[in-house]
Design a protein around this motif. Structure first.
Motif, PDB file in Angstrom:
ATOM      1  N   ALA A  40      -5.536  -0.716  11.013  1.00  0.00           N
ATOM      2  CA  ALA A  40      -6.393  -2.134  11.962  1.00  0.00           C
ATOM      3  C   ALA A  40      -4.993  -2.969  12.146  1.00  0.00           C
ATOM      4  CB  ALA A  40      -7.474  -2.016  10.915  1.00  0.00           C
ATOM      5  N   VAL A  41      -4.221  -3.185  10.649  1.00  0.00           N
ATOM      6  CA  VAL A  41      -3.415  -3.992  10.715  1.00  0.00           C
ATOM      7  C   VAL A  41      -1.886  -3.566  12.198  1.00  0.00           C
ATOM      8  CG1 VAL A  41      -0.797  -4.820  10.097  1.00  0.00           C
ATOM      9  CG2 VAL A  41      -2.962  -4.822   8.750  1.00  0.00           C
ATOM     10  N   MET A  60     -17.011  -1.252   7.355  1.00  0.00           N
ATOM     11  CA  MET A  60     -15.353  -1.714   8.432  1.00  0.00           C
ATOM     12  C   MET A  60     -15.567  -2.695   8.804  1.00  0.00           C
ATOM     13  SD  MET A  60     -13.522   1.264   7.811  1.00  0.00           S
ATOM     14  CE  MET A  60     -14.741   1.478   6.251  1.00  0.00           C
ATOM     15  N   HIS A 105      -9.155   2.437   1.574  1.00  0.00           N
ATOM     16  CA  HIS A 105      -8.904   1.678   2.093  1.00  0.00           C
ATOM     17  C   HIS A 105      -7.698   1.306   2.494  1.00  0.00           C
ATOM     18  CE1 HIS A 105     -13.197   1.366  -0.018  1.00  0.00           C
ATOM     19  NE2 HIS A 105     -12.892   2.295  -0.357  1.00  0.00           N
ATOM     20  N   GLU A 106      -6.520   1.117   1.910  1.00  0.00           N
ATOM     21  CA  GLU A 106      -5.274   1.147   2.233  1.00  0.00           C
ATOM     22  C   GLU A 106      -5.185   1.337   3.395  1.00  0.00           C
ATOM     23  OE1 GLU A 106      -1.972   2.558  -0.480  1.00  0.00           O
ATOM     24  OE2 GLU A 106      -2.596   1.685  -2.308  1.00  0.00           O
ATOM     25  N   THR A 107      -5.559   2.869   3.872  1.00  0.00           N
ATOM     26  CA  THR A 107      -4.727   3.180   5.044  1.00  0.00           C
ATOM     27  C   THR A 107      -6.095   2.473   6.403  1.00  0.00           C
ATOM     28  OG1 THR A 107      -4.929   5.653   4.071  1.00  0.00           O
ATOM     29  CG2 THR A 107      -5.077   5.830   6.547  1.00  0.00           C
ATOM     30  N   MET A 108      -6.984   2.510   5.781  1.00  0.00           N
ATOM     31  CA  MET A 108      -8.082   1.507   6.571  1.00  0.00           C
ATOM     32  C   MET A 108      -6.940   0.037   6.935  1.00  0.00           C
ATOM     33  SD  MET A 108     -10.695   3.508   7.975  1.00  0.00           S
ATOM     34  CE  MET A 108     -11.031   4.512   7.066  1.00  0.00           C
ATOM     35  N   ASN A 109      -7.206  -0.285   5.909  1.00  0.00           N
ATOM     36  CA  ASN A 109      -6.487  -1.755   6.813  1.00  0.00           C
ATOM     37  C   ASN A 109      -5.277  -1.690   7.282  1.00  0.00           C
ATOM     38  OD1 ASN A 109      -5.751  -4.709   5.461  1.00  0.00           O
ATOM     39  ND2 ASN A 109      -4.015  -3.816   4.788  1.00  0.00           N
ATOM     40  N   SER A 168       0.812  -1.680  -0.197  1.00  0.00           N
ATOM     41  CA  SER A 168       0.208   0.303   0.523  1.00  0.00           C
ATOM     42  C   SER A 168       1.079   1.641  -0.473  1.00  0.00           C
ATOM     43  CB  SER A 168      -0.735  -0.291   1.194  1.00  0.00           C
ATOM     44  OG  SER A 168      -1.181  -1.409   1.359  1.00  0.00           O
ATOM     45  N   ILE A 176     -12.552  -3.327  12.187  1.00  0.00           N
ATOM     46  CA  ILE A 176     -12.497  -2.080  12.813  1.00  0.00           C
ATOM     47  C   ILE A 176     -14.339  -1.608  13.176  1.00  0.00           C
ATOM     48  CG2 ILE A 176     -12.539   0.561  12.374  1.00  0.00           C
ATOM     49  CD1 ILE A 176     -10.504   0.490  10.424  1.00  0.00           C
ATOM     50  N   THR A 182     -15.095  -5.439   7.370  1.00  0.00           N
ATOM     51  CA  THR A 182     -13.868  -5.606   6.361  1.00  0.00           C
ATOM     52  C   THR A 182     -12.747  -6.007   7.227  1.00  0.00           C
ATOM     53  OG1 THR A 182     -15.065  -5.314   4.874  1.00  0.00           O
ATOM     54  CG2 THR A 182     -13.009  -5.714   4.848  1.00  0.00           C
ATOM     55  N   TYR A 183     -12.378  -4.527   7.883  1.00  0.00           N
ATOM     56  CA  TYR A 183     -11.005  -4.477   8.911  1.00  0.00           C
ATOM     57  C   TYR A 183     -10.691  -4.668   9.962  1.00  0.00           C
ATOM     58  CZ  TYR A 183     -10.903  -2.038   4.230  1.00  0.00           C
ATOM     59  OH  TYR A 183     -11.058  -1.721   2.420  1.00  0.00           O
TER      60      TYR A 183
END
Lengths: 325, 349
Positions: free
Chosen positions: B190-191, B225, B183-187, A59, B230, B227-228
């Motif tokens: 969360a990671v 959310m 979406h990149e940032t949410m993932n 990313s 969150i 999905t992640y």
């Protein structure tokens, strides 16, 4: 003086910073468990731990952007891209955010971040993995761009880049990771924005940087065998670029060929050539000659790729065409 | 819209989500708590009057560029930011005046920035979409849609790295959610379990495009959310107390080390996207419907009705705020333009 590889010089610079400054940490794709695509960070995860050696998802926008935020909060992130072609994915963050943040905030926020990225063609990776976008980023105000051509410069520039309070792109020539060179044990830094006269001469000035120094040095050797004394400048930094050093050399030799390992059109050397027309035309005995790789997408085939890349013959042809030497 | 808060399944399962944030309104639990109702009203009214003054001065040509007003959305920014500490960071989008004022940025200097004057928060070099006050942890208005999300993640990363329990709140609009970087940032957040509160101000329109026209899956974003992983909640963005309570719950979880949280406030901007917007894409009925729920009008009316404040207290605040805004305009107008050499400052550190 001990000889080490360029890869090892970079590693030494990174390791020193991680050891001496707790604000320094690294992020990138597969820099931890895997050890880095070009093995520069091999062993770092074990030595510094997962909080400081952060493997990221694929990313580029998000992790580069996170580097900006961490830098804005006072940390000193070093962000690795697996290829400078992948910086395109994160260009919005690099340009709109990292480079503009200080100016837009009226000087309130700085972004002391190093962006590392392998650059350049020559290892048959095809069009998407062989480009040299340090030339594009050198145009962007608010950031600095350096590109070493040997292990000594790689360590000195890396030290300065990590200490710098601005976003600094360290473009690492992919073909040179395995290049050997002398690096002293004593501490030194290389000032960003200063070129290096790597060879003194009186008849013609050859300017390049990074991997481009190979064809330039080969050409200088060949010219010497013909009795032509070439002065060679390694830019080391593309932004800021050391125009004073180039002009000073041209005033001495009255002839100049600028050589870009990147595509010829629109690159750093095009800008330097334009500046020279304004600042040094009265000193010049002929046109500013510009050499670069052929303006096509990078081909995969070995023979085609070699042909597109700048070589010593291209440089010699320019010397002959421009100045009859 | 109902004022109750919906949550995704992960949130609903959480033991801490026993109380429903959106039911806050003016129910007894809130009335008896130590909420400074007058201060919440003062901030919302300040933002409203500030924005009206901005519109007027834009018409006069004293403010230029793009001007995006926060009118209608006051309850979201004020309610959310009221829960924060000084060492937290606030990151905003290009509709940033409301967040800046709620964070306590100087009214005079904020107005001066919009006027492009030397006394502005960025010395006149940022403008309406780029307000900053690093000393107050206000890390900007950002004008590339969704571009501020990873910045917020990075600020939160630093807070985590430094082992503090401070956090970063990141405001963004529904338009941001169709950018890949969202979406990149949410993932990523969360990671890495970053202490960041993603605060979606869903005002139903990305410039002239209603959500239904540009998004598959309806107008609700918070269920996505899951999905992640969150935890996410929906709140009535026209109800400042509901927003405050929902944010308090999320903030507490983040400080407890539970990682990123997500709040979606349903809200509405009463005016166009920017001052250049003729609003041909939506009917005035829809606007009127939302205007009936205007927090700047309904909140004080409820407070008075409940006997929590007097109309004199409200009037007093109105007088004070109107004076402050008039003064800010005067300050901005009388401030000098930046000197030309200022062009070259602040490019590099």
């Amino acid at each position: 003086m001990p000889e080490i590889l360029l890869r090892e010089a970079l590693k030494r610079g990174l390791e020193e910073a991680l050891e001496s400054d707790p604000r320094v940490f690294m992020m990138g794709e597969d820099i931890g468990e895997y050890g880095g695509a070009y093995a520069v960070t091999d062993g770092f995860l074990k030595k510094f731990g997962p909080e400081r050696i952060k493997d990221t998802p694929i990313s580029e926008q998000a992790f580069l952007g996170a580097g900006i935020g961490a830098a804005a909060a006072g940390l000193r992130p070093i962000v690795e891209f697996m290829s400078i072609s992948f910086t395109l994915v994160a260009f919005d963050q690099i340009v709109n955010m990292a480079a503009n943040l200080r100016y837009m905030s009226g000087g309130q926020i700085s972004v002391p971040m190093v962006i590392r990225a392998p650059t350049g063609a020559g290892v048959q990776l095809g069009a998407t993995h062989s480009q040299s976008f340090e030339t594009w980023l050198a145009e962007v105000p608010g950031m600095k761009v350096v590109c070493p051509s040997n292990p000594y410069d790689a360590l000195g520039l890396m030290r300065s880049a990590i200490k710098d309070n601005n976003p600094v792109l360290v473009a690492e020539p992919a073909l040179l990771y395995g290049a050997k060179g002398e690096v002293p044990d004593e501490y030194y830094e290389i000032e960003i924005g200063k070129a290096d006269v790597t060879r003194e001469g009186s008849d013609i000035t050859l300017v390049s940087y990074g991997y481009g120094m190979r064809p330039v040095n080969d050409a200088a050797d060949k010219l010497a065998s013909r009795g032509v004394s070439a002065e060679v400048l390694d830019l080391r930094s593309l932004s800021p670029v050391d125009m004073d050093a180039i002009v000073a050399s041209v005033q001495k030799t009255n002839r100049v060929v600028v050589v870009d390992n990147a595509r010829r059109r629109g690159g750093v050397m095009a800008e330097i050539a334009a500046d020279l027309q304004e600042r040094a035309s009265e000193w010049l005995d002929g046109p500013v000659m510009r050499v670069g790789s052929i303006d096509v997408p990078w081909p995969y085939n070995r023979g085609l790729e070699r042909e597109v890349l700048v070589d010593a013959d291209n440089v010699l042809t320019a010397v002959a065409d421009g100045y009859g030497l | 819209m109902a004022s109750s808060t919906k949550s995704n399944s992960k949130t609903a399962k959480s033991s801490k989500n026993g109380k429903k944030s959106g039911t806050a309104g003016l129910d007894e639990s809130v009335v008896t708590s130590k909420v400074d109702h007058l201060e919440l009203f003062r901030q919302m009214f300040l933002i409203r009057q500030f924005e009206i003054a901005c519109g007027e001065n834009y018409s006069k040509g004293l403010i230029r560029g793009f001007l995006h007003l926060y009118i209608g959305q006051e309850a979201t920014g004020v309610g959310a930011i009221s829960t924060l500490r000084e060492d937290d960071y606030v990151v905003s989008h290009y509709r940033d005046h409301g967040h800046a004022l709620a964070r306590g940025l100087d009214v005079n200097r904020s107005m001066a920035e919009l006027f492009g004057r030397a006394t502005g928060t960025s010395k006149g070099k940022g403008g309406s979409m780029h307000l900053f006050d690093a000393a107050k942890g206000f890390m900007g208005g950002h004008a590339i849609v969704a571009g501020q999300l990873p910045l917020a993640a990075g600020l939160a990363l630093a807070q985590q790295y430094n082992k503090t329990d401070a956090l970063t709140i990141c405001f963004f609009g529904d338009g941001s959610t169709n950018q890949g970087i969202y979406h990149e940032t949410m993932n990523l957040a969360a990671v890495w379990k970053l202490p960041v509160l993603f605060f979606l101000e869903n005002n139903m329109y990305g410039m002239g495009s209603s959500i239904e026209r540009v998004r598959a899956g309806g107008i609700d974003f918070y269920p996505g959310m899951a999905t992640y992983g969150i935890p996410a909640a929906e709140v009535d963005g026209m109800d400042v107390l509901a927003v405050k309570e929902a944010t308090e719950i999320a903030v507490e979880r983040i400080r407890d080390g539970e990682g990123p949280q997500f709040i979606e406030a349903k809200t509405f901007r009463f005016s166009g996207h920017s001052l250049a917007d003729g609003q041909k894409y939506r009917g005035q009925d829809e606007v009127k419907e939302w205007e009936e729920r205007d927090p700047v009008a309904t909140f004080p009316a409820q407070l008075i009705k409940r006997g929590l404040v007097t109309s004199d207290q409200i009037d007093e605040i109105k007088t004070e705020v109107n004076e402050a805004v008039a003064k800010a305009v005067e300050f901005a107008e009388q401030s000098p333009d930046p000197d030309l050499p200022e062009i070259y400052n602040d490019v590099l550190a």
